[in-house]
Scaffold this motif. Structure first.
Motif, PDB file in Angstrom:
ATOM      1  N   ARG A  90      -2.974  -5.593  20.322  1.00 49.20           N
ATOM      2  CA  ARG A  90      -3.339  -4.772  19.179  1.00 49.20           C
ATOM      3  C   ARG A  90      -4.618  -3.992  19.415  1.00 49.20           C
ATOM      4  NH1 ARG A  90      -3.073  -8.199  13.802  1.00 49.20           N
ATOM      5  NH2 ARG A  90      -4.712  -9.349  14.837  1.00 49.20           N
ATOM      6  N   ASP A  91      -5.118  -3.984  20.634  1.00 48.25           N
ATOM      7  CA  ASP A  91      -6.366  -3.305  20.951  1.00 48.25           C
ATOM      8  C   ASP A  91      -6.155  -1.791  21.054  1.00 48.25           C
ATOM      9  OD1 ASP A  91      -7.290  -5.847  21.147  1.00 48.25           O
ATOM     10  OD2 ASP A  91      -7.600  -5.823  23.311  1.00 48.25           O
ATOM     11  N   ILE A  92      -7.188  -1.042  20.692  1.00 53.50           N
ATOM     12  CA  ILE A  92      -7.174   0.411  20.796  1.00 53.50           C
ATOM     13  C   ILE A  92      -8.429   0.829  21.529  1.00 53.50           C
ATOM     14  CG2 ILE A  92      -7.277   2.581  19.526  1.00 53.50           C
ATOM     15  CD1 ILE A  92      -5.890  -0.255  17.696  1.00 53.50           C
ATOM     16  N   GLU A 101     -17.027   4.343  26.293  1.00 54.23           N
ATOM     17  CA  GLU A 101     -15.768   3.637  26.109  1.00 54.23           C
ATOM     18  C   GLU A 101     -16.005   2.462  25.171  1.00 54.23           C
ATOM     19  OE1 GLU A 101     -13.819   2.367  29.621  1.00 54.23           O
ATOM     20  OE2 GLU A 101     -13.776   4.360  30.514  1.00 54.23           O
ATOM     21  N   ALA A 102     -15.133   2.316  24.203  1.00 53.75           N
ATOM     22  CA  ALA A 102     -15.214   1.199  23.273  1.00 53.75           C
ATOM     23  C   ALA A 102     -13.797   0.772  22.917  1.00 53.75           C
ATOM     24  CB  ALA A 102     -15.983   1.596  22.012  1.00 53.75           C
ATOM     25  N   THR A 103     -13.680  -0.449  22.418  1.00 54.23           N
ATOM     26  CA  THR A 103     -12.375  -1.000  22.084  1.00 54.23           C
ATOM     27  C   THR A 103     -12.396  -1.549  20.671  1.00 54.23           C
ATOM     28  OG1 THR A 103     -12.057  -1.622  24.393  1.00 54.23           O
ATOM     29  CG2 THR A 103     -10.610  -2.639  22.787  1.00 54.23           C
ATOM     30  N   TYR A 104     -11.415  -1.152  19.868  1.00 58.80           N
ATOM     31  CA  TYR A 104     -11.187  -1.747  18.557  1.00 58.80           C
ATOM     32  C   TYR A 104     -10.235  -2.911  18.774  1.00 58.80           C
ATOM     33  CZ  TYR A 104     -13.149   2.408  16.369  1.00 58.80           C
ATOM     34  OH  TYR A 104     -13.977   3.423  15.980  1.00 58.80           O
ATOM     35  N   GLN A 105     -10.637  -4.104  18.318  1.00 56.91           N
ATOM     36  CA  GLN A 105      -9.791  -5.266  18.536  1.00 56.91           C
ATOM     37  C   GLN A 105      -9.883  -6.235  17.372  1.00 56.91           C
ATOM     38  OE1 GLN A 105     -11.599  -8.085  21.513  1.00 56.91           O
ATOM     39  NE2 GLN A 105     -12.611  -6.200  22.134  1.00 56.91           N
ATOM     40  N   THR A 115     -12.851  -5.203  14.923  1.00 60.00           N
ATOM     41  CA  THR A 115     -14.180  -5.169  15.515  1.00 60.00           C
ATOM     42  C   THR A 115     -14.239  -4.090  16.585  1.00 60.00           C
ATOM     43  OG1 THR A 115     -14.409  -7.537  15.141  1.00 60.00           O
ATOM     44  CG2 THR A 115     -15.939  -6.541  16.682  1.00 60.00           C
ATOM     45  N   LEU A 116     -15.288  -3.273  16.538  1.00 55.13           N
ATOM     46  CA  LEU A 116     -15.531  -2.268  17.576  1.00 55.13           C
ATOM     47  C   LEU A 116     -16.473  -2.878  18.591  1.00 55.13           C
ATOM     48  CD1 LEU A 116     -15.284   0.595  18.722  1.00 55.13           C
ATOM     49  CD2 LEU A 116     -17.201   1.234  17.270  1.00 55.13           C
ATOM     50  N   ARG A 117     -16.045  -2.921  19.850  1.00 58.72           N
ATOM     51  CA  ARG A 117     -16.806  -3.573  20.914  1.00 58.72           C
ATOM     52  C   ARG A 117     -16.953  -2.639  22.100  1.00 58.72           C
ATOM     53  NH1 ARG A 117     -19.134  -7.608  22.523  1.00 58.72           N
ATOM     54  NH2 ARG A 117     -18.934  -8.700  24.477  1.00 58.72           N
ATOM     55  N   ASN A 118     -18.164  -2.663  22.676  1.00 65.39           N
ATOM     56  CA  ASN A 118     -18.483  -1.887  23.871  1.00 65.39           C
ATOM     57  C   ASN A 118     -19.107  -2.843  24.874  1.00 65.39           C
ATOM     58  OD1 ASN A 118     -19.953  -0.329  25.796  1.00 65.39           O
ATOM     59  ND2 ASN A 118     -19.964   1.389  24.397  1.00 65.39           N
ATOM     60  N   ASP A 119     -18.872  -2.618  26.172  1.00 68.17           N
ATOM     61  CA  ASP A 119     -19.436  -3.496  27.195  1.00 68.17           C
ATOM     62  C   ASP A 119     -20.953  -3.403  27.239  1.00 68.17           C
ATOM     63  OD1 ASP A 119     -16.926  -4.362  27.874  1.00 68.17           O
ATOM     64  OD2 ASP A 119     -16.670  -2.872  29.466  1.00 68.17           O
ATOM     65  N   GLN A 120     -21.500  -2.227  27.043  1.00 62.38           N
ATOM     66  CA  GLN A 120     -22.944  -2.028  27.121  1.00 62.38           C
ATOM     67  C   GLN A 120     -23.660  -2.456  25.842  1.00 62.38           C
ATOM     68  OE1 GLN A 120     -23.993   2.045  27.750  1.00 62.38           O
ATOM     69  NE2 GLN A 120     -26.189   1.651  27.754  1.00 62.38           N
ATOM     70  N   PHE A 121     -23.112  -2.122  24.683  1.00 66.32           N
ATOM     71  CA  PHE A 121     -23.778  -2.376  23.402  1.00 66.32           C
ATOM     72  C   PHE A 121     -23.324  -3.671  22.721  1.00 66.32           C
ATOM     73  CE2 PHE A 121     -23.783   2.318  23.792  1.00 66.32           C
ATOM     74  CZ  PHE A 121     -25.153   2.502  23.851  1.00 66.32           C
ATOM     75  N   GLY A 122     -22.244  -4.270  23.147  1.00 62.76           N
ATOM     76  CA  GLY A 122     -21.710  -5.468  22.490  1.00 62.76           C
ATOM     77  C   GLY A 122     -20.904  -5.088  21.258  1.00 62.76           C
ATOM     78  N   ASP A 123     -20.888  -5.969  20.264  1.00 63.52           N
ATOM     79  CA  ASP A 123     -20.206  -5.676  19.000  1.00 63.52           C
ATOM     80  C   ASP A 123     -21.015  -4.641  18.237  1.00 63.52           C
ATOM     81  OD1 ASP A 123     -18.283  -7.477  19.630  1.00 63.52           O
ATOM     82  OD2 ASP A 123     -18.901  -8.996  18.194  1.00 63.52           O
ATOM     83  N   PHE A 138     -11.852  -0.876   2.253  1.00 64.44           N
ATOM     84  CA  PHE A 138     -12.493  -1.348   3.478  1.00 64.44           C
ATOM     85  C   PHE A 138     -13.981  -1.596   3.259  1.00 64.44           C
ATOM     86  CE2 PHE A 138      -8.977   1.325   4.876  1.00 64.44           C
ATOM     87  CZ  PHE A 138      -8.344   0.507   5.786  1.00 64.44           C
ATOM     88  N   GLU A 139     -14.501  -2.588   3.978  1.00 62.99           N
ATOM     89  CA  GLU A 139     -15.932  -2.808   4.087  1.00 62.99           C
ATOM     90  C   GLU A 139     -16.311  -2.547   5.539  1.00 62.99           C
ATOM     91  OE1 GLU A 139     -17.090  -6.703   2.913  1.00 62.99           O
ATOM     92  OE2 GLU A 139     -16.179  -6.525   0.946  1.00 62.99           O
ATOM     93  N   VAL A 140     -17.456  -1.933   5.748  1.00 66.59           N
ATOM     94  CA  VAL A 140     -17.950  -1.653   7.094  1.00 66.59           C
ATOM     95  C   VAL A 140     -19.248  -2.416   7.269  1.00 66.59           C
ATOM     96  CG1 VAL A 140     -18.727   0.135   8.684  1.00 66.59           C
ATOM     97  CG2 VAL A 140     -16.887   0.630   7.070  1.00 66.59           C
ATOM     98  N   LYS A 141     -19.265  -3.323   8.240  1.00 66.09           N
ATOM     99  CA  LYS A 141     -20.465  -4.112   8.524  1.00 66.09           C
ATOM    100  C   LYS A 141     -20.994  -3.697   9.901  1.00 66.09           C
ATOM    101  CE  LYS A 141     -18.844  -7.956   5.781  1.00 66.09           C
ATOM    102  NZ  LYS A 141     -18.423  -9.354   5.753  1.00 66.09           N
ATOM    103  N   ILE A 142     -22.133  -3.032   9.895  1.00 62.95           N
ATOM    104  CA  ILE A 142     -22.746  -2.536  11.127  1.00 62.95           C
ATOM    105  C   ILE A 142     -23.738  -3.572  11.627  1.00 62.95           C
ATOM    106  CG2 ILE A 142     -24.093  -0.662  12.132  1.00 62.95           C
ATOM    107  CD1 ILE A 142     -23.065   1.084   9.780  1.00 62.95           C
ATOM    108  N   GLU A 143     -23.724  -3.827  12.923  1.00 63.06           N
ATOM    109  CA  GLU A 143     -24.699  -4.739  13.508  1.00 63.06           C
ATOM    110  C   GLU A 143     -26.090  -4.128  13.362  1.00 63.06           C
ATOM    111  OE1 GLU A 143     -24.054  -7.794  14.600  1.00 63.06           O
ATOM    112  OE2 GLU A 143     -21.962  -7.490  14.077  1.00 63.06           O
ATOM    113  N   PRO A 144     -27.095  -4.917  12.956  1.00 61.89           N
ATOM    114  CA  PRO A 144     -28.425  -4.356  12.629  1.00 61.89           C
ATOM    115  C   PRO A 144     -29.107  -3.617  13.776  1.00 61.89           C
ATOM    116  CG  PRO A 144     -28.230  -6.603  11.828  1.00 61.89           C
ATOM    117  CD  PRO A 144     -27.011  -6.335  12.637  1.00 61.89           C
TER     118      PRO A 144
END
Length: 179
Positions: A90-92, A101-105, A115-123, A138-144
């Motif tokens: 189910r990843d995009i 590059e980032a992955t929604y998973q 969750t939007l995840r990137n190798d360099q930035f993490g979640d 929808f609720e959007v929770k951004i990492e601080p």
């Protein structure tokens, strides 16, 4: 007159998406006081999404009738990246021309949290789907650590890319159930 607020002025890490209208809806990313971005659809089958932020306009178009990939455009027709769903998961994956590059998973099997995840930035952020949320789906929770917008793409654009993916999947599932 542009009534959208710049995302760099954001003070909280939790936003939500409001839905307006029923038959031709548009969505707004807000914290309850200010609107940071807006997404609307052009066309009947939601094949063309227009995302407006305070400083730019973005479009997401289907690559073709029988292609599952989406094109990410700055403005109307300047392609800056692609959004490609995985074949057996189910990843995009989102890939831009500047190397981002980032992955929604979905991290759990029956989860409603994308969750939007990137190798360099993490979640980077989480998009939580509400079960009975018609007005606020929808609720959007951004990492601080990402609130200062140190990413190559703006946070509202990344949020609406994920929401667009969820809405397309819901429409396809409803069409499959109706047939």
């Amino acid at each position: 007159m542009n009534d959208l607020r710049d995302i760099n002025l954001l003070k909280t890490s939790e936003l939500f998406v409001t839905r307006h209208k029923w038959f031709s809806p548009y969505f707004e990313l807000t914290d309850g006081q200010f609107i940071y971005a807006r997404m609307r659809y052009k066309g009947y089958w939601k094949r063309y999404a227009i995302i407006e932020t305070a400083d730019n306009t973005w479009t997401i178009k289907m690559k073709g009738w029988f292609n599952r990939s989406l094109l990410l455009n700055q403005g109307e027709d300047q392609t800056i990246g692609t959004i490609t769903p995985s074949n057996w998961k189910r990843d995009i994956k989102v890939q831009t021309d500047n190397g981002f590059e980032a992955t929604y998973q979905y991290k759990k099997l029956f989860s409603k949290t994308l969750t939007l995840r990137n190798d360099q930035f993490g979640d980077i952020m989480q998009l939580v789907q509400r079960v009975w949320g018609f007005k606020k789906p929808f609720e959007v929770k951004i990492e601080p650590q990402h609130l200062k917008n140190n990413l190559p793409l703006p946070l509202p654009l990344l949020a609406f890319i994920g929401i667009n993916i969820v809405l397309i999947r819901q429409a396809r599932a409803a069409a499959a159930a109706a047939s």
